[in-house]
Design an enzyme around this catalytic site. Sequence first.
Site, PDB file in Angstrom:
ATOM      1  CB  CYS A   1       1.760   3.428   9.463  1.00 37.35           C
ATOM      2  SG  CYS A   1       1.864   2.915   7.557  1.00 37.35           S
TER       3      CYS A   1
ATOM      4  CG  HIS B   1       5.858  10.539   6.086  1.00 40.15           C
ATOM      5  ND1 HIS B   1       5.609   9.177   6.136  1.00 40.15           N
ATOM      6  CD2 HIS B   1       7.359  10.448   5.903  1.00 40.15           C
ATOM      7  CE1 HIS B   1       6.610   8.552   6.276  1.00 40.15           C
ATOM      8  NE2 HIS B   1       7.730   9.080   6.246  1.00 40.15           N
TER       9      HIS B   1
ATOM     10  CG  ASP C   1       5.103   5.861   9.802  1.00 36.09           C
ATOM     11  OD1 ASP C   1       4.215   5.530   8.960  1.00 36.09           O
ATOM     12  OD2 ASP C   1       5.685   6.745   9.134  1.00 36.09           O
TER      13      ASP C   1
ATOM     14  CD  GLU D   1      11.258   8.878   5.762  1.00 41.62           C
ATOM     15  OE1 GLU D   1      12.462   8.592   6.270  1.00 41.62           O
ATOM     16  OE2 GLU D   1      10.246   8.711   6.561  1.00 41.62           O
TER      17      GLU D   1
HETATM   18  N1  DGL Z   1       3.520   7.226   6.817  1.00 44.63           N
HETATM   19  C1  DGL Z   1       2.700   6.353   6.592  1.00 44.63           C
HETATM   20  C2  DGL Z   1       1.385   6.415   6.317  1.00 44.63           C
HETATM   21  O1  DGL Z   1       0.731   7.200   7.277  1.00 44.63           O
HETATM   22  C3  DGL Z   1       3.550   5.419   5.556  1.00 44.63           C
HETATM   23  C4  DGL Z   1       4.116   6.138   4.123  1.00 44.63           C
HETATM   24  C5  DGL Z   1       4.902   5.404   3.454  1.00 44.63           C
HETATM   25  O2  DGL Z   1       5.730   4.631   3.835  1.00 44.63           O
HETATM   26  O3  DGL Z   1       4.530   5.249   2.103  1.00 44.63           O
HETATM   27  O4  DGL Z   1       0.934   5.939   5.280  1.00 44.63           O
END
Ligand code: DGL
Length: 274
Positions: free
Chosen positions: A72, A181, A9, A147
């Site tokens: 991700c 996230h 991710d 974050e």
């Molecule tokens: N956690 C990731 C997702 O599921 C990436 C989030 C990001 O870096 O914008 O999309």
Amino acid sequence: MTLLLGLFDSGLGGLTVLRKVNQLYPHSPCLYLGDTARVPYGTRSPDEIRAIAAEVVRWLRWQGVGVLLMACNTSNALALDVAVAEAGVPVLGLIDSVASVISSDRVGVLATPATARSGAYRRAIHASRPDALVIEVGCPEFVPLIEAGHRFSPELRRAALAYIAPLLAAAVDTVVLGCTHYPLLRPLLTELLPAGVVLVDPAEAAAERLGPLLGSLGEAPEVERQGESVVPAVQRSRLCVTGCPDSFATGAEDWLGHRPSVERVELRSTAGAF
Ligand code: DGL
């Protein structure tokens, strides 16, 4: 031989997937890469997201992973084909796991701007529920705030209220957490959404699908549902980042329940190509 499971991710988000994998398959070793030098992914162009995915997946392949789970959604939405081409091992995504767990025709999807623009969740849900109303909302502020350690701050609350407004207006009864996230925001979203709205985390269905895949590869992962082995399994995972290991360890602590040891690794171009 036990297969190494690879997950990646942009940062902390994929740990929500790793945790589920560790809960279900506590004896499977995992390698997690958080590409924190380049977080967030979700406001980048499709070309950047695809180039980054190619590099990250190549690195995981060099580390000897036997199965890749894309932790991700943004990479899954924009670069699944790239991951499949680079991995050389079976690849499991999150997005096509969602259809099996949606039982509503009024669905909201909260996701990164890139995932929302791609329409990937709408297509996945329409594949099994062609008449469903699917409203995808891009949430650019969520990942940087998460974050940075926000969970209930006024900024996060303000952003969340704005992002859920179209979902409330459409009276959806199911909301997909379309970025790994966002399970970290479950308490806040539960507070802000009307009672009865179901929050769906696609990682749950994806982690369930991993078992049959491992079985087909000759692995017989012992399924653990009681959670007794969660901490040892998480502690056995190797966690790597492309940015600062200390800040990742701090951010990971409240989610994993302990402060993990984290390694910094160099992918070929994290020094600044993007
Ligand atoms: N956690 C990731 C997702 O599921 C990436 C989030 C990001 O870096 O914008 O999309």
